[in-house]
Design a protein around this motif. Structure first.
Motif, PDB file in Angstrom:
ATOM      1  N   ILE A  21       0.849  -1.193   0.000  1.00  0.00           N
ATOM      2  CA  ILE A  21       0.000   0.000   0.000  1.00  0.00           C
ATOM      3  C   ILE A  21       0.883   1.239   0.000  1.00  0.00           C
ATOM      4  N   ILE A  22       0.277   2.340  -0.418  1.00  0.00           N
ATOM      5  CA  ILE A  22       0.946   3.637  -0.417  1.00  0.00           C
ATOM      6  C   ILE A  22       0.152   4.565   0.482  1.00  0.00           C
ATOM      7  N   THR A  23       0.824   5.219   1.416  1.00  0.00           N
ATOM      8  CA  THR A  23       0.210   6.265   2.222  1.00  0.00           C
ATOM      9  C   THR A  23       0.881   7.571   1.819  1.00  0.00           C
ATOM     10  N   ILE A  24       0.077   8.504   1.324  1.00  0.00           N
ATOM     11  CA  ILE A  24       0.603   9.793   0.873  1.00  0.00           C
ATOM     12  C   ILE A  24       0.054  10.879   1.779  1.00  0.00           C
ATOM     13  N   GLY A  25       0.962  11.686   2.299  1.00  0.00           N
ATOM     14  CA  GLY A  25       0.564  12.763   3.196  1.00  0.00           C
ATOM     15  C   GLY A  25       1.477  13.951   3.051  1.00  0.00           C
ATOM     16  N   PRO A  26       1.177  14.981   3.820  1.00  0.00           N
ATOM     17  CA  PRO A  26       2.003  16.189   3.764  1.00  0.00           C
ATOM     18  C   PRO A  26       3.345  15.969   4.446  1.00  0.00           C
ATOM     19  N   LEU A  27       4.358  16.687   3.982  1.00  0.00           N
ATOM     20  CA  LEU A  27       5.657  16.653   4.656  1.00  0.00           C
ATOM     21  C   LEU A  27       5.578  17.368   6.002  1.00  0.00           C
ATOM     22  N   ASP A  28       4.720  18.357   6.083  1.00  0.00           N
ATOM     23  CA  ASP A  28       4.577  19.171   7.287  1.00  0.00           C
ATOM     24  C   ASP A  28       3.298  18.761   8.017  1.00  0.00           C
ATOM     25  N   PRO A  35      -3.698  12.004   5.578  1.00  0.00           N
ATOM     26  CA  PRO A  35      -3.039  11.196   4.550  1.00  0.00           C
ATOM     27  C   PRO A  35      -4.029  10.312   3.795  1.00  0.00           C
ATOM     28  N   LEU A  36      -3.682  10.018   2.575  1.00  0.00           N
ATOM     29  CA  LEU A  36      -4.462   9.144   1.703  1.00  0.00           C
ATOM     30  C   LEU A  36      -3.767   7.790   1.651  1.00  0.00           C
ATOM     31  N   VAL A  37      -4.534   6.717   1.847  1.00  0.00           N
ATOM     32  CA  VAL A  37      -3.988   5.362   1.749  1.00  0.00           C
ATOM     33  C   VAL A  37      -4.604   4.718   0.510  1.00  0.00           C
ATOM     34  N   CYS A  38      -3.754   4.183  -0.358  1.00  0.00           N
ATOM     35  CA  CYS A  38      -4.278   3.533  -1.557  1.00  0.00           C
ATOM     36  C   CYS A  38      -3.537   2.230  -1.829  1.00  0.00           C
ATOM     37  N   GLY A  39      -4.181   1.367  -2.579  1.00  0.00           N
ATOM     38  CA  GLY A  39      -3.626   0.070  -2.905  1.00  0.00           C
ATOM     39  C   GLY A  39      -4.666  -0.993  -2.650  1.00  0.00           C
ATOM     40  N   PRO A  40      -4.342  -2.237  -2.718  1.00  0.00           N
ATOM     41  CA  PRO A  40      -2.996  -2.791  -2.780  1.00  0.00           C
ATOM     42  C   PRO A  40      -2.439  -2.808  -4.200  1.00  0.00           C
ATOM     43  N   TYR A  41      -1.123  -2.810  -4.249  1.00  0.00           N
ATOM     44  CA  TYR A  41      -0.378  -2.882  -5.499  1.00  0.00           C
ATOM     45  C   TYR A  41       0.717  -3.930  -5.353  1.00  0.00           C
ATOM     46  N   PRO A  44       6.679  -3.317  -7.160  1.00  0.00           N
ATOM     47  CA  PRO A  44       7.268  -2.401  -8.150  1.00  0.00           C
ATOM     48  C   PRO A  44       6.286  -1.309  -8.589  1.00  0.00           C
ATOM     49  N   HIS A  45       4.990  -1.675  -8.711  1.00  0.00           N
ATOM     50  CA  HIS A  45       3.992  -0.672  -9.080  1.00  0.00           C
ATOM     51  C   HIS A  45       3.832   0.367  -7.980  1.00  0.00           C
ATOM     52  N   ALA A  46       3.788  -0.089  -6.731  1.00  0.00           N
ATOM     53  CA  ALA A  46       3.631   0.843  -5.605  1.00  0.00           C
ATOM     54  C   ALA A  46       4.793   1.828  -5.552  1.00  0.00           C
ATOM     55  N   LEU A  47       6.015   1.328  -5.706  1.00  0.00           N
ATOM     56  CA  LEU A  47       7.185   2.211  -5.675  1.00  0.00           C
ATOM     57  C   LEU A  47       7.161   3.226  -6.810  1.00  0.00           C
ATOM     58  N   ALA A  48       6.842   2.763  -8.012  1.00  0.00           N
ATOM     59  CA  ALA A  48       6.840   3.661  -9.168  1.00  0.00           C
ATOM     60  C   ALA A  48       5.732   4.702  -9.062  1.00  0.00           C
ATOM     61  N   LEU A  49       4.544   4.283  -8.629  1.00  0.00           N
ATOM     62  CA  LEU A  49       3.444   5.238  -8.476  1.00  0.00           C
ATOM     63  C   LEU A  49       3.755   6.270  -7.402  1.00  0.00           C
ATOM     64  N   VAL A 119      -1.657  -1.857 -13.756  1.00  0.00           N
ATOM     65  CA  VAL A 119      -2.098  -1.863 -12.358  1.00  0.00           C
ATOM     66  C   VAL A 119      -3.276  -2.816 -12.192  1.00  0.00           C
ATOM     67  N   ARG A 120      -4.226  -2.770 -13.119  1.00  0.00           N
ATOM     68  CA  ARG A 120      -5.385  -3.675 -13.036  1.00  0.00           C
ATOM     69  C   ARG A 120      -4.954  -5.145 -13.146  1.00  0.00           C
ATOM     70  N   ALA A 121      -3.986  -5.430 -13.994  1.00  0.00           N
ATOM     71  CA  ALA A 121      -3.461  -6.794 -14.090  1.00  0.00           C
ATOM     72  C   ALA A 121      -2.799  -7.190 -12.762  1.00  0.00           C
ATOM     73  N   GLY A 122      -2.116  -6.240 -12.131  1.00  0.00           N
ATOM     74  CA  GLY A 122      -1.523  -6.491 -10.813  1.00  0.00           C
ATOM     75  C   GLY A 122      -2.588  -6.766  -9.767  1.00  0.00           C
ATOM     76  N   PHE A 123      -3.712  -6.010  -9.811  1.00  0.00           N
ATOM     77  CA  PHE A 123      -4.824  -6.269  -8.892  1.00  0.00           C
ATOM     78  C   PHE A 123      -5.304  -7.713  -9.037  1.00  0.00           C
ATOM     79  N   ALA A 124      -5.428  -8.179 -10.278  1.00  0.00           N
ATOM     80  CA  ALA A 124      -5.891  -9.554 -10.527  1.00  0.00           C
ATOM     81  C   ALA A 124      -4.901 -10.573  -9.956  1.00  0.00           C
ATOM     82  N   ARG A 125      -3.611 -10.319 -10.117  1.00  0.00           N
ATOM     83  CA  ARG A 125      -2.606 -11.246  -9.565  1.00  0.00           C
ATOM     84  C   ARG A 125      -2.663 -11.257  -8.036  1.00  0.00           C
TER      85      ARG A 125
END
Length: 134
Positions: A21-28, A35-41, A44-49, A119-125
């Motif tokens: 999963i990716i959690t994206i939030g402010p630096l400050d 923060p926004l939590v998204c995934g699962p991925y 490699p997809h999570a890192l690149a996104l 990403v959708r193919a990754g979701f299926a896997r």
């Protein structure tokens, strides 16, 4: 420029095959949004996104494995393990955070962001792996 934080995994680590999963939030912390939590991925997809999202913005992205625990007892066991700082199996591989010189942050090059279809193919896997683990 934002910040990307993730686990450093040894080669061949089984953790790499878990959903991530990716959690994206402010630096400050003083910014007024949660923060926004998204995934699962797939990892490699999570890192690149995550890298693509934070590359030109003052954001922090944390990329971490998602533990597909099937019941409350398994979750309780993981909570107790986390509290104790112990290892589930004395012979099991242990992951530990590494401390890096703040003047030289560790760089990752996960590659180009995946397409929607990739990403959708990754979701299926991921779904197939989770269904098989049942």
């Amino acid at each position: 420029m934002g910040t990307l934080v993730t686990l450093h995994l040894p080669p061949g680590s089984p953790v790499a095959d878990l959903p991530w999963i990716i959690t994206i939030g402010p630096l400050d912390d003083d910014e007024g949004w949660e923060p926004l939590v998204c995934g699962p991925y797939e990892r490699p997809h999570a890192l690149a996104l995550a890298q693509a999202v934070v590359a030109d913005e003052d954001l922090m992205a944390v990329v971490e494995p998602l533990l597909p625990l099937a019941d409350a007892e398994a979750i309780r066991a993981e909570v107790e393990l986390a509290k104790s700082g112990g290892s589930p199996d004395a012979g099991a591989e242990e992951l530990s955070a590494e401390t890096f010189d703040s003047a030289e942050p560790r760089r990752t090059t996960p590659g180009r962001p995946p397409t929607r279809e990739e990403v959708r193919a990754g979701f299926a896997r991921i779904a197939a792996k989770l269904a098989a683990a049942g």
